[in-house]
Design an enzyme around this catalytic site. Structure first.
Site, short mmCIF file in Angstrom:
data_model
loop_
_atom_site.label_atom_id
_atom_site.label_comp_id
_atom_site.label_asym_id
_atom_site.label_seq_id
_atom_site.Cartn_x
_atom_site.Cartn_y
_atom_site.Cartn_z
CG ASP A 333 -2.30 0.56 0.93
OD1 ASP A 333 -2.61 0.74 -0.26
OD2 ASP A 333 -3.06 0.81 1.88
CG ASP A 393 -8.01 0.46 2.91
OD1 ASP A 393 -6.87 -0.04 2.92
OD2 ASP A 393 -8.33 1.42 2.17
#
Length: 482
Positions: A333, A393
């Site tokens: 990420d 997420d």
């Protein structure tokens, strides 16, 4: 270059004139726009999108006098257009672009003799302006400040925490049923047939992360083809996930269980209707996915179902695998958000480009929870009318929450791991929103969610002197008794 998003406020003619706002991009080094419409001065708009205004001969004398002029982008510089427009008496210059809006990037010193406002606007917005407001339109420019916090974040927070908590709880319920089946030989075979879980090992975790990296890079270079593959996969997976979620609820209802014989099997009629409903929901979303007024609701429902089913189905065998998965995806990420701008030609983040649709592609990836922004600003009109949270997420920390819930079931630890990890996830989300508000740019949420959940789970295991069991996982659960 200092590029800002602003608003063009257009008003049509008539007794009760219609008004509409459109996105513009301007350079704040060249001009300073007012922050509100208070005491705004309107200027009549002259549509000259048939010309690019690269020389004086393109426009008849006097046509631009005291007007806001819109011309096409063309090959000459913004500076050349601005000087011609100013010399011919224009009060405002709008440059229409059929491509994605990009920063206006001439030198500030070159514009010292240019006094009229210059802004970039979408060509489609000019067409819409004429269709909506008519040929006689008055316009003005302003740039309201971005809100410090948008209330849509609260909705995103509730959806994310609810999904993670419910997914973890559902995984714990499935684990309890498994353990009861182990303790009861008569139910073991029946339970084995129903079992649909997939267990991640450290090797498959690494392979999964590598596939994620490859897929993101492929999307960046071949977005306009692969986006439709992702949409198709999402429709299929979300329909199946919605069915699994609702079937689990329907299974608790004691009535309406009539069956019909089909293919040597007895199938409940209500499950047939449920399957048709779920398929219809996915098809309706696919057809109307670009309808911003309501399609986001259906996308969020399908997305929550997808995340819930993923968290329940995919089992992490131990805390070791959780650490490897969350740690690698954290690096993934951060790399694709913060590091790739130093590698790409246009200086853009690969993650942000793919999320927004590279090269102005109108199709968006349906792998996010999205909620319309509730606070009005230029960003609402330009490229971010929604607050977004990626499925990853929710799913990635959700797998750790699910493992904590299963560990609670296996050790009869009164849900301490599950509750602590869920609270840590909520704190991580709040921290993400705080940094987002302070930095005014997209954030890799896993940068805050992963440390919060991993550290909290580790501290609970260490405090309870169960770190060895927590780390190794379910190898000791065979002796569990109901």
């Amino acid at each position: 270059v200092t590029a800002h998003e602003g608003i063009l406020h257009a008003s049509g003619s008539g007794v009760s004139p219609l008004t509409k706002d459109y996105c513009i991009i301007y350079n704040s080094n060249w001009i300073s726009l007012p922050k509100s419409l208070d005491n705004a001065t309107f200027t009549a708009l002259e549509n000259l999108t048939s010309v690019v205004l690269c020389n004086y001969s393109e426009v008849p004398s006097g046509l631009m006098k005291d007007k806001a002029v819109v011309v096409m982008r063309g090959n000459c510089t913004f500076l050349e257009k601005a000087r011609i427009a100013q010399t011919l008496g224009a009060k405002m210059l709008l440059i229409a672009s059929k491509l994605r809006l990009s920063p206006l990037s001439d030198n500030k010193t070159d514009f010292e003799d240019v006094t009229l406002p210059v802004a970039l606007i979408r060509y489609n917005d000019i067409v819409d302006m004429q269709l909506t407001l008519g040929n006689e339109v008055n316009v003005t420019l302003y740039s309201p400040p971005l809100p410090e916090f948008d209330c849509s974040m609260v909705v995103i927070f509730i959806i994310a925490v609810f999904t993670v908590a419910l997914g973890g709880y559902w995984s714990g319920v499935a684990e309890l049923e498994n353990l009861k089946a182990i303790a009861s030989p008569g139910e073991r075979e029946t339970r084995r047939k129903k079992e649909e879980n997939v267990t991640f090992t450290p090797v498959t975790v690494i392979l999964f992360v590598v596939i994620c990296c490859v897929m993101l890079v492929l999307l960046y270079f071949f977005y306009k083809w692969l986006v439709y593959v992702i949409i198709s996969v999402f429709c299929l997976a979300s329909a199946m996930s919605l069915y699994n979620c609702l079937a689990a609820l329907i299974g608790e209802i004691p009535f309406g269980q009539c069956r019909i014989a089909c293919c040597n099997k007895n199938i409940e009629v209500r499950l047939i209707f449920l399957a048709v409903f779920c398929i219809a929901a996915a098809v309706i979303w696919a057809v109307f996915r670009n309808e911003d007024r309501w399609a986001w609701i259906l996308q969020d429902i399908l997305g929550v179902a997808f995340c819930l089913n993923f968290i329940k189905t995919l089992k992490m065998p131990n805390f070791k695998s959780c650490v490897i998965l969350l740690g690698l995806l954290l690096l993934y990420d951060v790399f694709f958000v913060f590091i790739t701008p130093f590698i790409t030609k246009n200086g853009a983040s690969i993650m942000v480009e793919v999320a927004a649709g590279p090269f102005g592609n109108s199709e968006k990836l349906p792998v996010v929870i999205r909620v319309p922004r509730l606070e009005y600003s230029a960003s609402t009109l330009c490229d971010m009318p929604f607050s977004l949270l990626g499925f990853g997420d929710i799913i990635v920390p959700g797998l750790l929450v699910a493992y904590c819930r299963r560990f609670d079931v296996q050790t009869r630890s009164s849900s301490i791991y599950y509750i602590s990890c869920t609270i840590a996830y909520a704190i991580g989300m709040v921290l993400t929103f705080i940094v987002l508000a302070l930095m005014k740019m997209g954030q890799p949420a896993l940068l805050y969610l992963v440390p919060c959940t991993l550290i909290t789970s580790s501290l609970v295991a260490w405090r309870r002197k169960e770190m060895k069991k927590f780390w190794k996982g379910s190898s000791y659960q065979v002796g569990w008794m109901p």
